[in-house]
Scaffold this motif. Sequence first.
Motif, PDB file in Angstrom:
ATOM      1  N   GLY A 157      64.157  73.062  94.583  1.00  0.00           N
ATOM      2  CA  GLY A 157      63.581  74.007  93.632  1.00  0.00           C
ATOM      3  C   GLY A 157      64.176  73.935  92.236  1.00  0.00           C
ATOM      4  N   LEU A 158      64.622  72.751  91.840  1.00  0.00           N
ATOM      5  CA  LEU A 158      65.266  72.595  90.539  1.00  0.00           C
ATOM      6  C   LEU A 158      64.317  71.973  89.516  1.00  0.00           C
ATOM      7  N   PRO A 159      64.457  72.348  88.238  1.00  0.00           N
ATOM      8  CA  PRO A 159      63.674  71.675  87.200  1.00  0.00           C
ATOM      9  C   PRO A 159      64.172  70.243  87.029  1.00  0.00           C
ATOM     10  N   GLY A 210      69.586  78.020  87.591  1.00  0.00           N
ATOM     11  CA  GLY A 210      70.314  77.623  86.393  1.00  0.00           C
ATOM     12  C   GLY A 210      70.683  76.158  86.350  1.00  0.00           C
ATOM     13  N   LYS A 211      70.681  75.495  87.495  1.00  0.00           N
ATOM     14  CA  LYS A 211      71.016  74.076  87.540  1.00  0.00           C
ATOM     15  C   LYS A 211      69.792  73.256  87.146  1.00  0.00           C
ATOM     16  N   ARG A 212      70.004  72.175  86.402  1.00  0.00           N
ATOM     17  CA  ARG A 212      68.914  71.304  85.965  1.00  0.00           C
ATOM     18  C   ARG A 212      69.244  69.848  86.290  1.00  0.00           C
ATOM     19  N   ILE A 213      68.190  69.056  86.459  1.00  0.00           N
ATOM     20  CA  ILE A 213      68.346  67.642  86.814  1.00  0.00           C
ATOM     21  C   ILE A 213      67.661  66.770  85.770  1.00  0.00           C
ATOM     22  N   VAL A 214      68.336  65.698  85.350  1.00  0.00           N
ATOM     23  CA  VAL A 214      67.718  64.671  84.518  1.00  0.00           C
ATOM     24  C   VAL A 214      67.883  63.336  85.240  1.00  0.00           C
TER      25      VAL A 214
END
Length: 203
Positions: free
Chosen positions: A154-156, A116-120
């Motif tokens: 394993g994060l988007p 559920g965590k996302r990175i930009v």
Amino acid sequence: MAVLLHIDSSLFPLEGSGSRQVTDAFRKSWEAAHPQGSVIRRDLAATPVPHLDAATVTAEAVPALREELIAEFEKADLVLIGAPMYNFTIPSTLKAWLDQILLVGRTFGEGVSLSGKRIVIASSRGGSYKPGTPRAGFDFDTNYLQKVLGDVLGLPVEVITRELTLTSVNPAMAELVPLAEESARESLERAAESAREHAALLA
């Protein structure tokens, strides 16, 4: 209530920093689209976190500051990282933050889920490192972050890049000013658009 963790690492203030301008555009758009959310901000240039030392690594319990940094990362639904390229890689302050929050058994490793965590990542660089350019292959900034945050955790990961930021101060790059202006416009537009997309996902 969704949480945005906003990390900046540029040495320069907003008006002189490509990465800060991109993160600023993202955060403002996210806040407008998701006013019920909250923002945790860390300016690693203004308040650097310490590099790992033997005492921290070997401590029986996680030291207070490391616990605070990890807890912020764990709490965040979305992590926005301003990552200017310095000497072909990320600022040492950003590396120090990563070293503090990367803890086997807590933030990565067997049995750990960050679902559920996302990175930009808001990346900026003085020149261009695209395929076909003289410096192609010298990008150890976004490549590194994508490997660590994307492959290891394993994060988007989404990368928004602003390039050619040195054209305004380097006369030798004068002919590239139109490309720099286009990159600035596109990166700021994409930051605002991406923020709205993420806010919609978290609504």
